[in-house]
Motif scaffolding. Sequence first.
Motif, short mmCIF file in Angstrom:
data_model
loop_
_atom_site.label_atom_id
_atom_site.label_comp_id
_atom_site.label_asym_id
_atom_site.label_seq_id
_atom_site.Cartn_x
_atom_site.Cartn_y
_atom_site.Cartn_z
N LEU A 1 0.67 -1.26 0.13
CA LEU A 1 0.10 -0.15 0.10
C LEU A 1 0.62 1.27 0.02
O LEU A 1 0.58 2.27 -0.52
N LYS A 2 1.87 1.22 0.73
CA LYS A 2 2.89 2.24 0.97
C LYS A 2 3.48 2.50 -0.56
O LYS A 2 3.41 3.56 -1.13
N GLY A 3 4.03 1.37 -1.09
CA GLY A 3 4.70 1.52 -2.47
C GLY A 3 3.66 2.14 -3.62
O GLY A 3 3.77 2.80 -4.25
N LEU A 4 2.38 1.66 -3.58
CA LEU A 4 1.50 2.13 -4.30
C LEU A 4 0.95 3.70 -4.23
O LEU A 4 1.01 4.45 -4.99
N LEU A 5 0.87 4.18 -2.96
CA LEU A 5 0.97 5.56 -2.50
C LEU A 5 2.07 6.56 -3.06
O LEU A 5 1.74 7.41 -3.74
N TYR A 6 3.11 6.12 -2.73
CA TYR A 6 4.48 6.90 -2.98
C TYR A 6 4.69 6.83 -4.46
O TYR A 6 5.56 7.67 -5.09
N SER A 7 4.20 5.99 -5.12
CA SER A 7 4.33 5.80 -6.66
C SER A 7 3.30 6.75 -7.31
O SER A 7 3.49 7.12 -8.63
N GLY A 8 2.21 7.31 -6.61
CA GLY A 8 1.37 8.12 -7.21
C GLY A 8 -0.07 7.24 -7.89
O GLY A 8 -0.97 8.01 -7.99
N ILE A 9 0.17 6.02 -7.76
CA ILE A 9 -0.96 5.34 -8.17
C ILE A 9 -2.49 5.34 -7.41
O ILE A 9 -3.62 5.64 -7.86
N THR A 10 -2.16 5.63 -5.97
CA THR A 10 -3.37 5.67 -5.11
C THR A 10 -4.32 6.97 -5.32
O THR A 10 -5.31 6.94 -5.26
N GLN A 11 -3.35 8.12 -5.53
CA GLN A 11 -4.28 9.33 -5.77
C GLN A 11 -4.27 9.53 -7.26
O GLN A 11 -4.67 10.72 -7.69
N SER A 12 -4.16 8.75 -8.23
CA SER A 12 -4.12 8.88 -9.63
C SER A 12 -5.82 9.02 -10.01
O SER A 12 -6.58 8.23 -9.46
N ARG A 13 -5.87 9.95 -11.07
CA ARG A 13 -7.15 9.92 -11.50
C ARG A 13 -7.66 8.53 -12.11
O ARG A 13 -8.78 8.29 -11.87
#
Length: 225
Positions: free
Chosen positions: A111-123
């Motif tokens: 979950l941290k990896g997805l967040l800091y890659s920008g995926i979590t907040q991606s459109r």
Amino acid sequence: MVRIFLIHGYVEDPTIFDKLIPLLPAANFVRINLADEFERWAPRGPVNVRLLAQYLTDYYQITADDVVIGHSMGGWVAIHIKQLAKAKAIQIGSFTDQRRIRLPLHNLLLLKGLLYSGITQSRLLLNYFRKQYPFPESYDLYCTLTDGMKTMSRRYLYQQLQTLFAQVPSLTVSPDLRIHARRDSIVARPSEPFVEVPGDHFSLVFHAEKVAEPIRELLATSGSR
């Protein structure tokens, strides 16, 4: 006058309780904004729900005379405050078992990896979740909350994810009241007894009277007036 602490859920803020508060008995309502609390607390290392509950208990000097009402993630915080301070805990659309969270991924590292890659907040991802959301009644609110994620700092989002998913010691207490909608698509209904209300995860907004009723009954019978 009794103090009633209100703790919101993931990516929410205290306005989630605006429809509910006028339906409850007169009290000293303390609206907890977790964004402000994490900013004030400024933890330097990893966090979890027990550490957050300890911080809130110490900062607000919460005792057994107080009541804590939490929605979703806020209910998870509330039950840990009860564990520490013996305050009454009322959960709305919440859980005492992290496995009840309806998310296919619970691994904090991923979950941290997805967040800091920008995926979590991606459109792209947020639009996907909006398209999957099944309830017209609360759809606009759900979209507002997901849109709000775009402006939240990654640090704060990760602090919330840690609150949800970091492992903590087992609870030895139970909520004084569980309120849940069977159609909740975000948190699975409890395996323990609960008061069923209509609607979905956001029943406290769209069916506030039905949610308020068992809370009023509990406060009346327990003498918390």
